[in-house]
Scaffold this motif. Structure first.
Motif, PDB file in Angstrom:
ATOM      1  N   UNK A  97       0.855  -1.187   0.000  1.00  0.00           N
ATOM      2  CA  UNK A  97       0.000   0.000   0.000  1.00  0.00           C
ATOM      3  C   UNK A  97       0.885   1.229   0.000  1.00  0.00           C
ATOM      4  N   UNK A  98       1.801   1.267  -0.941  1.00  0.00           N
ATOM      5  CA  UNK A  98       2.755   2.356  -0.983  1.00  0.00           C
ATOM      6  C   UNK A  98       2.534   3.224  -2.205  1.00  0.00           C
ATOM      7  N   UNK A  99       3.024   4.413  -2.149  1.00  0.00           N
ATOM      8  CA  UNK A  99       2.930   5.302  -3.291  1.00  0.00           C
ATOM      9  C   UNK A  99       3.564   4.674  -4.511  1.00  0.00           C
ATOM     10  N   UNK A 100       2.871   4.749  -5.642  1.00  0.00           N
ATOM     11  CA  UNK A 100       3.400   4.189  -6.866  1.00  0.00           C
ATOM     12  C   UNK A 100       3.100   2.721  -7.045  1.00  0.00           C
ATOM     13  N   UNK A 101       2.491   2.107  -6.046  1.00  0.00           N
ATOM     14  CA  UNK A 101       2.129   0.699  -6.165  1.00  0.00           C
ATOM     15  C   UNK A 101       0.969   0.549  -7.124  1.00  0.00           C
ATOM     16  N   UNK A 102       1.150  -0.214  -8.167  1.00  0.00           N
ATOM     17  CA  UNK A 102       0.119  -0.341  -9.192  1.00  0.00           C
ATOM     18  C   UNK A 102      -0.931  -1.353  -8.778  1.00  0.00           C
ATOM     19  N   UNK A 103      -2.209  -1.026  -9.029  1.00  0.00           N
ATOM     20  CA  UNK A 103      -3.298  -1.978  -8.820  1.00  0.00           C
ATOM     21  C   UNK A 103      -3.592  -2.677 -10.144  1.00  0.00           C
ATOM     22  N   UNK A 104      -3.634  -3.995 -10.103  1.00  0.00           N
ATOM     23  CA  UNK A 104      -3.924  -4.792 -11.285  1.00  0.00           C
ATOM     24  C   UNK A 104      -5.296  -5.436 -11.109  1.00  0.00           C
TER      25      UNK A 104
END
Lengths: 114, 109
Positions: A97-104
């Motif tokens: 759950x970090x900044x820049x973490x992409x959701x797929x």
């Protein structure tokens, strides 16, 4: 690697019934989010789970609930179905759950309530 | 409410470059700019994500000016299969994805 998987693909229920939708995240991903998409609209956030705990909830009634299991898979439950619950239900996973973490996103489950 | 503004629809022809601009005047320091593509009855597909300047991958480029109040998704040489809805979102990791209506791109022969 397999992407996000969801089951079932399609589902038909009648008003008042209960439904359980399932999601398996990408291997190694710890965060799972659920979205509802009605025809003609963008997906709307329902829940986010991270490390088996609820970390976010959208503006949905208490008929909607979810949980995340130790293997990070997740279930979305909807009780007392209404016609308006007919939609494409999407599951998305991300590593953390970090900044820049992409959701797929998975392919979705199409729920039709009659 | 979506934190971004983008055109409702765009038209293009095969082989052209398409630029879709997104406005996000209230972008926060922690926000990344993320673009998704969605075909009917399918889950959104991640295209590209960036924080500042320019990001390029095998399918698209993302241009972000220094003030980060807007961004432009560039699709080189589009084909008919690029006809889809494109969503611009801000995402900080701790927040959830807030989708607007997106941009419906229609590519014609």
């Amino acid at each position: 690697d397999a992407g996000v998987t969801q089951s079932p693909t399609h589902l038909i229920k009648t008003r008042g019934q209960h439904v359980t939708l399932r999601c398996s995240p990408i291997s190694g991903h710890k965060s799972v989010s659920w979205y509802q998409q009605v025809l003609g609209q963008g997906p709307q956030f329902i829940f986010q789970y991270y490390e088996k705990e609820e970390r976010g909830r959208g503006n949905f009634p208490d008929r909607f609930s979810a949980r995340q299991f130790p293997n990070y898979s997740s279930e979305l439950n909807v009780n007392a179905l209404l016609l308006g619950d007919s939609a494409l239900y999407l599951c998305a996973s991300s590593l953390e759950r970090q900044g820049g973490d992409t959701q797929y996103f998975g392919p979705g489950t199409r729920l039709t309530v009659l | 409410l979506a934190k971004t503004t983008q055109p409702i629809s765009m038209d293009s022809y095969e082989g052209q470059e398409v630029n879709i601009t997104c406005s996000h005047n209230n972008i926060a320091t922690n926000d990344y700019i993320t673009w998704y593509q969605q075909f009917p009855s399918q889950g959104p597909r991640f295209i590209i994500q960036g924080y500042k300047t320019k990001v390029t991958n095998e399918v698209a480029s993302l241009f972000i000016p220094a003030d980060r109040k807007s961004s432009t998704l560039s699709l080189p040489r589009v084909s008919l299969s690029d006809t889809a809805v494109y969503y611009c979102l801000l995402f900080s990791g701790y927040s959830t994805l807030t989708f607007g209506k997106g941009t419906m791109l229609l590519v014609s022969p």
